[in-house]
Write an enzyme that holds these catalytic residues in place. Structure first.
Site, PDB file in Angstrom:
ATOM      1  N   HIS A  79      41.924  40.156  39.512  1.00 56.15           N
ATOM      2  CA  HIS A  79      42.994  41.075  39.910  1.00 56.15           C
ATOM      3  C   HIS A  79      42.938  41.361  41.412  1.00 56.15           C
ATOM      4  CE1 HIS A  79      44.480  41.949  35.944  1.00 56.15           C
ATOM      5  NE2 HIS A  79      43.345  42.478  35.517  1.00 56.15           N
ATOM      6  N   HIS A  96      36.643  39.385  35.648  1.00 58.64           N
ATOM      7  CA  HIS A  96      38.008  39.771  35.268  1.00 58.64           C
ATOM      8  C   HIS A  96      38.666  40.595  36.375  1.00 58.64           C
ATOM      9  CE1 HIS A  96      41.117  41.154  32.254  1.00 58.64           C
ATOM     10  NE2 HIS A  96      41.213  42.112  33.175  1.00 58.64           N
ATOM     11  N   GLU A  97      37.979  41.628  36.807  1.00 62.02           N
ATOM     12  CA  GLU A  97      38.551  42.513  37.831  1.00 62.02           C
ATOM     13  C   GLU A  97      38.609  41.850  39.195  1.00 62.02           C
ATOM     14  OE1 GLU A  97      40.177  45.346  37.378  1.00 62.02           O
ATOM     15  OE2 GLU A  97      39.867  44.753  35.304  1.00 62.02           O
ATOM     16  N   ASP A 153      45.910  45.560  30.808  1.00 60.48           N
ATOM     17  CA  ASP A 153      46.807  44.546  31.352  1.00 60.48           C
ATOM     18  C   ASP A 153      48.045  44.365  30.475  1.00 60.48           C
ATOM     19  OD1 ASP A 153      45.043  44.129  33.430  1.00 60.48           O
ATOM     20  OD2 ASP A 153      43.994  42.497  32.420  1.00 60.48           O
TER      21      ASP A 153
END
Length: 288
Positions: A47, A43-44, A137
């Protein structure tokens, strides 16, 4: 070192994740711990890669039990589309992760129990991150939407208030539905502390936005926005009316009659370089 590979050196594990890891070890939930860490990491990474693609200054990535926080040194002056892509790049990872896990399950490479556990954790992390609470988010998307139509300072303040409201609803829901769920209370505690810090630092957040607008990258301005102010209004109050993504002209009036039009850089220069922090905007006209 390749800029994308260098992302790995910026990853840090938040103490909350260590705490949850300790709980998982004590309760022998090793597999769930590994799956959760893997989901959060991907997930990170989404980003981070998106931020580096747009040449953002990436400070660090904090991995949390329910996601993470990608800290960047960009303060609201990047184009809207860049921030939207960077924010959505995390949640998007959950889609292909779910598809990949489904294929592995169908091919017999993971058990049905493992598949169900992965689906549960994957969806849980996604839904939690989409809650409109800062710094999740969903909170960043809320801030972005508000800043599209409101001055940066006002949008930030409303975002924090809305986040507190949603968090209060979340707490009530946990009390009535899952009051004994320790991990949910850990998440709530983190969000409360984060929101309180964001509220305390709200003036600093606005100053960083204005400072970067003056000294740093100003981004792509979508349009020219005129701001009409009375000559007695303090310069700081006028600066707090600035929008992100817009170039401003300041129309100074006296008794409802136009006196002059100033460029935004004249106000920024007076405030940050000449230190006229308490000066009235009308005095800038007579000092030109």
């Amino acid at each position: 070192m390749n800029k994308y590979v260098s992302v790995l050196t910026k990853i840090h594990i938040h103490p909350l994740l260590w705490l949850m890891s300790g709980i998982a070890v004590v309760t022998a939930h090793f597999q769930q711990l590994f799956l959760l860490f893997f989901i959060v990491f991907i997930h990170e990474l989404g980003h981070a890669v998106a931020a580096l693609f747009f040449s953002w200054r990436l400070k660090q990535i904090l991995l949390l039990p329910f996601g993470g926080v990608a800290e960047v040194e960009e303060h609201g002056n990047r184009p809207f589309h860049e921030e939207l892509v960077v924010t959505l790049a995390g949640p998007v990872q959950h889609i292909w992760l779910l598809g990949a896990a489904f294929l592995l399950w169908k091919s017999g490479m993971i058990t049905t129990e493992g598949w169900r556990m992965f689906v549960h954790d994957n969806i849980a992390v996604l839904l939690i991150n989409l809650l409109p609470i800062w710094p999740l988010d969903g909170g960043k998307l809320l801030f972005l939407a508000l800043a599209r139509h409101l001055p940066f300072s006002e949008a930030h303040e409303k975002m924090v208030f809305c986040s507190f409201g949603v968090l209060a609803i979340l707490v009530i829901a946990i009390v009535f539905i899952e009051p004994s769920q320790l991990d949910l209370w850990v998440i709530v505690l983190f969000l409360m502390v984060s929101l309180w810090k964001e509220w305390r630092h709200r003036h600093y957040v606005v100053m960083r936005f204005l400072l970067e607008r003056y000294y740093g990258k100003r981004g792509d301005y979508m349009k020219l926005q005129a701001i009409t102010v009375d000559e007695t209004e303090p310069i700081l109050h006028v600066l707090q009316k600035f929008y992100r993504g817009q170039k401003h002209s300041i129309v100074v009036v006296k008794n409802n009659k136009k006196q002059a039009t100033l460029d935004e850089n004249e106000l920024l220069h007076a405030f940050f370089t000449e230190r006229q922090t308490d000066e009235q905007v009308g005095n800038l006209i007579y000092n030109i």
